[in-house]
Design a protein around this motif. Structure first.
Motif, PDB file in Angstrom:
ATOM      1  N   LEU A  17     -32.849  30.534 -25.564  1.00  0.00           N
ATOM      2  CA  LEU A  17     -32.560  31.433 -24.449  1.00  0.00           C
ATOM      3  C   LEU A  17     -32.784  32.859 -24.929  1.00  0.00           C
ATOM      4  CD1 LEU A  17     -30.266  28.955 -24.192  1.00  0.00           C
ATOM      5  CD2 LEU A  17     -29.681  30.290 -22.179  1.00  0.00           C
ATOM      6  N   VAL A  18     -33.363  33.675 -24.070  1.00  0.00           N
ATOM      7  CA  VAL A  18     -33.573  35.089 -24.400  1.00  0.00           C
ATOM      8  C   VAL A  18     -32.924  35.931 -23.315  1.00  0.00           C
ATOM      9  CG1 VAL A  18     -35.260  36.918 -24.771  1.00  0.00           C
ATOM     10  CG2 VAL A  18     -35.707  34.624 -25.656  1.00  0.00           C
ATOM     11  N   VAL A  19     -32.084  36.863 -23.736  1.00  0.00           N
ATOM     12  CA  VAL A  19     -31.439  37.790 -22.802  1.00  0.00           C
ATOM     13  C   VAL A  19     -32.107  39.150 -22.948  1.00  0.00           C
ATOM     14  CG1 VAL A  19     -29.615  38.301 -24.504  1.00  0.00           C
ATOM     15  CG2 VAL A  19     -29.269  38.854 -22.084  1.00  0.00           C
ATOM     16  N   GLU A  79     -41.154  43.342 -26.324  1.00  0.00           N
ATOM     17  CA  GLU A  79     -40.692  42.034 -26.799  1.00  0.00           C
ATOM     18  C   GLU A  79     -40.461  41.087 -25.625  1.00  0.00           C
ATOM     19  OE1 GLU A  79     -38.033  43.338 -30.695  1.00  0.00           O
ATOM     20  OE2 GLU A  79     -37.116  43.325 -28.703  1.00  0.00           O
ATOM     21  N   TRP A  80     -39.806  41.609 -24.590  1.00  0.00           N
ATOM     22  CA  TRP A  80     -39.550  40.796 -23.400  1.00  0.00           C
ATOM     23  C   TRP A  80     -40.860  40.405 -22.719  1.00  0.00           C
ATOM     24  CZ3 TRP A  80     -35.640  38.234 -21.163  1.00  0.00           C
ATOM     25  CH2 TRP A  80     -35.770  37.870 -19.826  1.00  0.00           C
ATOM     26  N   ARG A  81     -41.770  41.357 -22.608  1.00  0.00           N
ATOM     27  CA  ARG A  81     -43.045  41.079 -21.934  1.00  0.00           C
ATOM     28  C   ARG A  81     -43.849  40.019 -22.662  1.00  0.00           C
ATOM     29  NH1 ARG A  81     -42.566  46.692 -21.207  1.00  0.00           N
ATOM     30  NH2 ARG A  81     -43.917  47.161 -22.995  1.00  0.00           N
ATOM     31  N   ARG A  82     -43.736  39.967 -23.991  1.00  0.00           N
ATOM     32  CA  ARG A  82     -44.484  38.953 -24.746  1.00  0.00           C
ATOM     33  C   ARG A  82     -43.958  37.545 -24.494  1.00  0.00           C
ATOM     34  NH1 ARG A  82     -45.051  43.038 -28.870  1.00  0.00           N
ATOM     35  NH2 ARG A  82     -43.062  42.438 -29.830  1.00  0.00           N
ATOM     36  N   THR A  83     -42.723  37.418 -24.041  1.00  0.00           N
ATOM     37  CA  THR A  83     -42.181  36.082 -23.764  1.00  0.00           C
ATOM     38  C   THR A  83     -42.583  35.571 -22.382  1.00  0.00           C
ATOM     39  OG1 THR A  83     -40.083  36.786 -22.723  1.00  0.00           O
ATOM     40  CG2 THR A  83     -40.141  36.687 -25.151  1.00  0.00           C
ATOM     41  N   GLU A  84     -43.020  36.453 -21.509  1.00  0.00           N
ATOM     42  CA  GLU A  84     -43.258  36.069 -20.118  1.00  0.00           C
ATOM     43  C   GLU A  84     -44.360  35.027 -19.941  1.00  0.00           C
ATOM     44  OE1 GLU A  84     -43.700  39.932 -18.345  1.00  0.00           O
ATOM     45  OE2 GLU A  84     -41.584  39.995 -17.736  1.00  0.00           O
ATOM     46  N   PRO A  85     -45.457  35.050 -20.731  1.00  0.00           N
ATOM     47  CA  PRO A  85     -46.480  34.014 -20.538  1.00  0.00           C
ATOM     48  C   PRO A  85     -46.045  32.617 -20.995  1.00  0.00           C
ATOM     49  CG  PRO A  85     -47.407  35.976 -21.589  1.00  0.00           C
ATOM     50  CD  PRO A  85     -45.918  36.107 -21.646  1.00  0.00           C
ATOM     51  N   LEU A  86     -44.992  32.509 -21.793  1.00  0.00           N
ATOM     52  CA  LEU A  86     -44.541  31.208 -22.272  1.00  0.00           C
ATOM     53  C   LEU A  86     -43.924  30.411 -21.134  1.00  0.00           C
ATOM     54  CD1 LEU A  86     -42.822  32.234 -25.639  1.00  0.00           C
ATOM     55  CD2 LEU A  86     -45.164  31.436 -25.300  1.00  0.00           C
ATOM     56  N   ARG A 115     -39.669  35.859 -33.627  1.00  0.00           N
ATOM     57  CA  ARG A 115     -39.586  37.243 -34.084  1.00  0.00           C
ATOM     58  C   ARG A 115     -38.412  37.996 -33.462  1.00  0.00           C
ATOM     59  NH1 ARG A 115     -45.564  39.431 -33.033  1.00  0.00           N
ATOM     60  NH2 ARG A 115     -44.651  41.344 -33.876  1.00  0.00           N
ATOM     61  N   LEU A 116     -37.798  37.425 -32.452  1.00  0.00           N
ATOM     62  CA  LEU A 116     -36.689  38.099 -31.775  1.00  0.00           C
ATOM     63  C   LEU A 116     -35.404  37.979 -32.588  1.00  0.00           C
ATOM     64  CD1 LEU A 116     -37.364  36.913 -28.119  1.00  0.00           C
ATOM     65  CD2 LEU A 116     -38.114  39.049 -29.221  1.00  0.00           C
ATOM     66  N   GLN A 117     -34.517  38.952 -32.406  1.00  0.00           N
ATOM     67  CA  GLN A 117     -33.275  38.998 -33.161  1.00  0.00           C
ATOM     68  C   GLN A 117     -32.149  38.225 -32.470  1.00  0.00           C
ATOM     69  OE1 GLN A 117     -32.867  40.565 -36.258  1.00  0.00           O
ATOM     70  NE2 GLN A 117     -35.097  40.653 -36.097  1.00  0.00           N
TER      71      GLN A 117
END
Length: 236
Positions: A17-19, A79-86, A115-117
């Motif tokens: 999960l990414v917030v 960082e958030w934008r890089r997760t959007e295509p997944l 790579r996210l914290q």
């Protein structure tokens, strides 16, 4: 040389999960917890997960069979934008935005997520949240354990999942069709918490991977369609 014993973690999956936590406008703690729980419920009810022909079904079944571990990471800006295509599901509610992804091997995270914290999810509520509405499902947090917002998000999502498993099919459909209303609140006091943990309602007992001791009761799921007894389950 004898073969090495397999690791207990071998073959395990984790639900990422990414917030979204932007510096200028971070979400409130309660909004983040509630949105994480609703995002996981939305994921579980999605045909790609729920139906045997769904593209995520096999991975989800393996993840559920081997332990429903969830890990919350934070992202902002690029960082958030890089997760959007997944592939995954994004849910936004009030101040919070959370994205949930299909399970991945514990040692096989996509680069965009690995790579996210994990740290840096110390969110606050500017004001105490209001009491839950009458008849609203509530995920009650332990009043004695201290958890970061990221940890509490994962635990609330565990509790929502346990409630989902225990509901009848008609109750699931009703909850889904209402867009999964719920509240996350801290139990009122020690007596209230004891009554919840001994009620037979779904209880999350933490596996002890991070922050708190293994076996600790973290969240109890109270849903009007659930009636005791229910067996406590371990989580990550």
């Amino acid at each position: 040389m004898p073969e090495a014993e397999p690791s207990a973690e071998e073959g395990r999956f984790v639900l990422p999960l990414v917030v979204r936590i932007e510096r200028a406008v971070p979400p409130t703690r309660t909004d983040a917890m509630e949105t994480a729980a609703r995002a996981v419920l939305t994921f579980l009810a999605d045909p790609r997960t729920d139906e045997e022909t769904g593209e995520w079904h096999k991975r989800v079944r393996l993840w559920e069979e081997r332990g429903i571990r969830k890990v919350v990471r934070r992202a902002r800006g690029s960082e958030w934008r890089r997760t959007e295509p997944l592939e995954g599901i994004t849910l936004a509610a009030r101040t919070a935005e959370v994205r949930v992804f299909p399970p991945v091997p514990l040692d096989g995270w996509p680069r965009e997520l690995s790579r996210l914290q994990v740290s840096g999810t110390d969110l606050e509520d500017p004001e105490p949240p209001p009491p839950p509405e009458a008849g609203e499902p509530v995920l009650w947090l332990s009043p004695v354990l201290e958890m970061t917002a990221g940890k509490a998000m994962a635990q609330a999502a565990h509790a929502a999942q346990l409630a989902w498993w225990d509901l009848s099919e008609p109750a699931r459909v009703s909850w889904r069709d209402a867009a999964f209303p719920l509240a996350v609140r801290v139990a009122r006091d020690a007596r209230h918490w004891e009554s919840l943990t001994t009620s037979g309602l779904p209880v999350v007992r933490d596996a002890g991977f991070t922050e708190i001791a293994p076996g600790s009761c973290t969240v109890v799921a109270e849903h009007p369609a659930l009636r005791p007894p229910s067996t406590p389950r371990d989580s990550g």
